[in-house]
Design a protein around this motif. Structure first.
Motif, PDB file in Angstrom:
ATOM      1  N   THR A  14      -1.422   2.523 -11.067  1.00  0.00           N
ATOM      2  CA  THR A  14      -2.230   3.016 -10.041  1.00  0.00           C
ATOM      3  C   THR A  14      -1.702   3.819  -8.860  1.00  0.00           C
ATOM      4  OG1 THR A  14      -2.436   0.674  -9.202  1.00  0.00           O
ATOM      5  CG2 THR A  14      -4.416   1.438  -9.974  1.00  0.00           C
ATOM      6  N   ASP A  15      -0.369   3.716  -8.907  1.00  0.00           N
ATOM      7  CA  ASP A  15       0.598   4.175  -8.059  1.00  0.00           C
ATOM      8  C   ASP A  15       0.680   5.635  -8.400  1.00  0.00           C
ATOM      9  OD1 ASP A  15       2.262   4.528  -5.885  1.00  0.00           O
ATOM     10  OD2 ASP A  15       4.020   4.438  -7.284  1.00  0.00           O
ATOM     11  N   TRP A  16       0.657   5.801  -9.775  1.00  0.00           N
ATOM     12  CA  TRP A  16       0.882   7.308 -10.409  1.00  0.00           C
ATOM     13  C   TRP A  16      -0.592   7.994 -10.079  1.00  0.00           C
ATOM     14  CZ3 TRP A  16       0.154   7.278 -16.483  1.00  0.00           C
ATOM     15  CH2 TRP A  16       0.029   8.474 -16.901  1.00  0.00           C
ATOM     16  N   MET A  17      -1.486   7.217 -10.456  1.00  0.00           N
ATOM     17  CA  MET A  17      -2.691   7.779 -10.115  1.00  0.00           C
ATOM     18  C   MET A  17      -2.925   8.359  -8.855  1.00  0.00           C
ATOM     19  SD  MET A  17      -5.892   8.672 -11.441  1.00  0.00           S
ATOM     20  CE  MET A  17      -7.512   9.009 -10.779  1.00  0.00           C
ATOM     21  N   LEU A  18      -2.586   7.777  -7.721  1.00  0.00           N
ATOM     22  CA  LEU A  18      -2.650   8.012  -6.299  1.00  0.00           C
ATOM     23  C   LEU A  18      -1.729   9.294  -6.278  1.00  0.00           C
ATOM     24  CD1 LEU A  18      -2.565   4.364  -4.896  1.00  0.00           C
ATOM     25  CD2 LEU A  18      -4.058   6.230  -4.214  1.00  0.00           C
ATOM     26  N   LYS A  19      -0.498   9.189  -6.882  1.00  0.00           N
ATOM     27  CA  LYS A  19       0.406  10.333  -6.700  1.00  0.00           C
ATOM     28  C   LYS A  19      -0.134  11.619  -7.299  1.00  0.00           C
ATOM     29  CE  LYS A  19       4.179  10.326  -5.648  1.00  0.00           C
ATOM     30  NZ  LYS A  19       4.781  10.581  -4.273  1.00  0.00           N
ATOM     31  N   GLU A  20      -0.708  11.620  -8.603  1.00  0.00           N
ATOM     32  CA  GLU A  20      -1.723  12.649  -9.146  1.00  0.00           C
ATOM     33  C   GLU A  20      -2.548  13.213  -8.618  1.00  0.00           C
ATOM     34  OE1 GLU A  20      -1.222  14.026 -12.288  1.00  0.00           O
ATOM     35  OE2 GLU A  20       0.087  13.038 -13.276  1.00  0.00           O
ATOM     36  N   LEU A  21      -3.433  12.131  -7.364  1.00  0.00           N
ATOM     37  CA  LEU A  21      -4.282  12.796  -6.619  1.00  0.00           C
ATOM     38  C   LEU A  21      -3.599  13.489  -5.497  1.00  0.00           C
ATOM     39  CD1 LEU A  21      -6.782   9.750  -7.067  1.00  0.00           C
ATOM     40  CD2 LEU A  21      -7.251  12.094  -7.724  1.00  0.00           C
ATOM     41  N   ASP A  22      -2.620  13.039  -5.003  1.00  0.00           N
ATOM     42  CA  ASP A  22      -1.757  13.405  -3.753  1.00  0.00           C
ATOM     43  C   ASP A  22      -2.666  13.108  -2.582  1.00  0.00           C
ATOM     44  OD1 ASP A  22       0.300  14.451  -2.402  1.00  0.00           O
ATOM     45  OD2 ASP A  22      -0.707  16.746  -2.268  1.00  0.00           O
ATOM     46  N   VAL A  23      -3.172  11.734  -2.490  1.00  0.00           N
ATOM     47  CA  VAL A  23      -3.975  11.306  -1.149  1.00  0.00           C
ATOM     48  C   VAL A  23      -3.168  10.355  -0.454  1.00  0.00           C
ATOM     49  CG1 VAL A  23      -6.161  11.826  -2.512  1.00  0.00           C
ATOM     50  CG2 VAL A  23      -4.975   9.802  -2.610  1.00  0.00           C
ATOM     51  N   GLN A  24      -3.439  10.488   1.037  1.00  0.00           N
ATOM     52  CA  GLN A  24      -2.790   9.521   1.866  1.00  0.00           C
ATOM     53  C   GLN A  24      -3.393   8.014   1.649  1.00  0.00           C
ATOM     54  OE1 GLN A  24      -0.209  10.462   4.079  1.00  0.00           O
ATOM     55  NE2 GLN A  24      -0.092  12.155   3.094  1.00  0.00           N
ATOM     56  N   HIS A  25      -2.342   7.095   1.494  1.00  0.00           N
ATOM     57  CA  HIS A  25      -2.529   5.741   1.540  1.00  0.00           C
ATOM     58  C   HIS A  25      -1.370   4.929   2.008  1.00  0.00           C
ATOM     59  CE1 HIS A  25      -0.403   6.600  -2.413  1.00  0.00           C
ATOM     60  NE2 HIS A  25      -0.074   5.448  -2.243  1.00  0.00           N
ATOM     61  N   GLU A  26      -1.558   3.786   2.310  1.00  0.00           N
ATOM     62  CA  GLU A  26      -0.605   2.825   2.713  1.00  0.00           C
ATOM     63  C   GLU A  26      -0.377   1.941   1.637  1.00  0.00           C
ATOM     64  OE1 GLU A  26      -0.095  -1.024   6.001  1.00  0.00           O
ATOM     65  OE2 GLU A  26      -1.916   0.200   5.860  1.00  0.00           O
ATOM     66  N   ARG A  27       0.906   1.824   1.128  1.00  0.00           N
ATOM     67  CA  ARG A  27       1.527   1.154   0.210  1.00  0.00           C
ATOM     68  C   ARG A  27       2.074  -0.419   1.050  1.00  0.00           C
ATOM     69  NH1 ARG A  27       6.667   2.507  -3.356  1.00  0.00           N
ATOM     70  NH2 ARG A  27       5.252   3.813  -4.566  1.00  0.00           N
ATOM     71  N   ILE A  28       1.552  -1.418   0.273  1.00  0.00           N
ATOM     72  CA  ILE A  28       1.806  -2.581   0.585  1.00  0.00           C
ATOM     73  C   ILE A  28       2.478  -3.568  -0.510  1.00  0.00           C
ATOM     74  CG2 ILE A  28       0.927  -4.843   1.620  1.00  0.00           C
ATOM     75  CD1 ILE A  28      -1.277  -3.441   2.905  1.00  0.00           C
ATOM     76  N   ASN A  29       3.807  -3.691  -0.534  1.00  0.00           N
ATOM     77  CA  ASN A  29       4.737  -4.236  -1.463  1.00  0.00           C
ATOM     78  C   ASN A  29       4.804  -5.716  -1.257  1.00  0.00           C
ATOM     79  OD1 ASN A  29       6.041  -1.722  -2.375  1.00  0.00           O
ATOM     80  ND2 ASN A  29       7.024  -1.510  -0.315  1.00  0.00           N
ATOM     81  N   ILE A  30       4.258  -6.159  -2.675  1.00  0.00           N
ATOM     82  CA  ILE A  30       3.934  -7.461  -2.747  1.00  0.00           C
ATOM     83  C   ILE A  30       5.587  -7.963  -3.397  1.00  0.00           C
ATOM     84  CG2 ILE A  30       2.676  -9.400  -3.754  1.00  0.00           C
ATOM     85  CD1 ILE A  30       1.419  -8.301  -1.447  1.00  0.00           C
ATOM     86  N   ASP A  31       5.950  -8.919  -2.924  1.00  0.00           N
ATOM     87  CA  ASP A  31       7.363  -9.586  -3.416  1.00  0.00           C
ATOM     88  C   ASP A  31       7.000 -10.499  -4.235  1.00  0.00           C
ATOM     89  OD1 ASP A  31       9.801 -10.520  -3.988  1.00  0.00           O
ATOM     90  OD2 ASP A  31      10.449 -10.562  -1.928  1.00  0.00           O
ATOM     91  N   PHE A  32       7.249 -10.549  -5.482  1.00  0.00           N
ATOM     92  CA  PHE A  32       6.889 -11.503  -6.484  1.00  0.00           C
ATOM     93  C   PHE A  32       7.890 -12.562  -6.603  1.00  0.00           C
ATOM     94  CE2 PHE A  32       4.603  -8.342  -9.694  1.00  0.00           C
ATOM     95  CZ  PHE A  32       3.590  -8.664  -9.053  1.00  0.00           C
ATOM     96  N   THR A  33       9.028 -12.425  -6.039  1.00  0.00           N
ATOM     97  CA  THR A  33      10.405 -13.360  -5.845  1.00  0.00           C
ATOM     98  C   THR A  33       9.943 -14.369  -4.791  1.00  0.00           C
ATOM     99  OG1 THR A  33      11.772 -12.233  -4.640  1.00  0.00           O
ATOM    100  CG2 THR A  33      11.914 -12.023  -6.965  1.00  0.00           C
ATOM    101  N   ALA A  34       9.317 -13.760  -3.856  1.00  0.00           N
ATOM    102  CA  ALA A  34       8.891 -14.574  -2.635  1.00  0.00           C
ATOM    103  C   ALA A  34       7.567 -15.237  -2.950  1.00  0.00           C
ATOM    104  CB  ALA A  34       8.912 -13.716  -1.274  1.00  0.00           C
ATOM    105  N   SER A  35       6.774 -15.125  -4.077  1.00  0.00           N
ATOM    106  CA  SER A  35       5.318 -15.621  -4.377  1.00  0.00           C
ATOM    107  C   SER A  35       4.533 -15.177  -3.320  1.00  0.00           C
ATOM    108  CB  SER A  35       5.590 -16.914  -4.618  1.00  0.00           C
ATOM    109  OG  SER A  35       4.478 -17.388  -5.417  1.00  0.00           O
TER     110      SER A  35
END
Length: 198
Positions: A14-35
């Motif tokens: 979905t990150d790739w899809m957003l990049k293909e579209l070149d649209v503004q959005h906020e990315r919220i990183n989810i840390d799996f190591t911190a669960s």
């Protein structure tokens, strides 16, 4: 729009899809190591505790195919999906839903060394039929819907890329050539650096 993301998850698609579209959005990183995907706050957003998740105003969208379809329709000027009502739209839907409903469960079972005991009762059938369908659906040249790249390629091609990278399948020359075309796209290269080294 908010996109909940981790580079070692299916949110890479979905990150790739957003990049293909070149649209503004906020990315919220989810840390799996911190669960962080298992916190009560995140589980209120997605009870599955999985990525990706897209929030657009009051809309909460989960699942790779659903997010890509939603984004393609939200930005029709980007021409990432055929118009509603045309024949190509039916083909487009097939590619979107075949990936998650058929390819992934069949490959996931096979990767664990399992076979469904009654494949006729499973929605995805068995692995030989899945592989035969992949071969039939993979374009000889161009993209899933012809000469125009679409969200169908992000979803279907992205999953084939994943399957080849993690050795879920030994690709035919046709599938390998299609995956290589996928990997040459600038938006793919901009979003898959961690995935490519896996």
């Amino acid at each position: 729009m908010k996109h909940y993301f981790n580079p070692m998850s299916r949110a890479i698609t979905t990150d790739w899809m957003l990049k293909e579209l070149d649209v503004q959005h906020e990315r919220i990183n989810i840390d799996f190591t911190a669960s962080e995907n298992n916190t009560a706050e995140f589980r209120r957003i997605n009870p599955m505790g999985k990525l990706p998740v897209l929030i657009d105003g009051d809309a909460v969208v989960t699942e790779v195919s659903a997010i890509c379809a939603y984004l393609a329709d939200k930005f029709p000027e980007k021409q990432m999906a055929p118009a509603v009502g045309v024949v190509e739209r039916a083909v487009y839907y097939r590619y979107l839903f075949f990936a998650g409903n058929t390819i992934e469960p069949a490959f996931s079972l096979a990767a664990c060394g399992f076979e469904h005991p009654e494949p006729f009762s499973a929605g995805w059938g068995d692995l030989p039929r899945v592989l035969a369908a992949i071969e039939e659906m993979t374009p000889e040249t161009g993209w899933a819907l012809g000469e125009h790249f679409s969200a169908a390629d992000v979803v279907f091609g992205g999953l084939l890329d994943f399957a080849v990278t993690f050795k879920w399948m030994e690709p035919s020359s046709k599938v390998a050539a299609y995956v290589e075309r996928i990997r040459q796209r600038p938006a793919y290269q901009a979003t898959h650096s961690a995935f490519a080294t896996a």
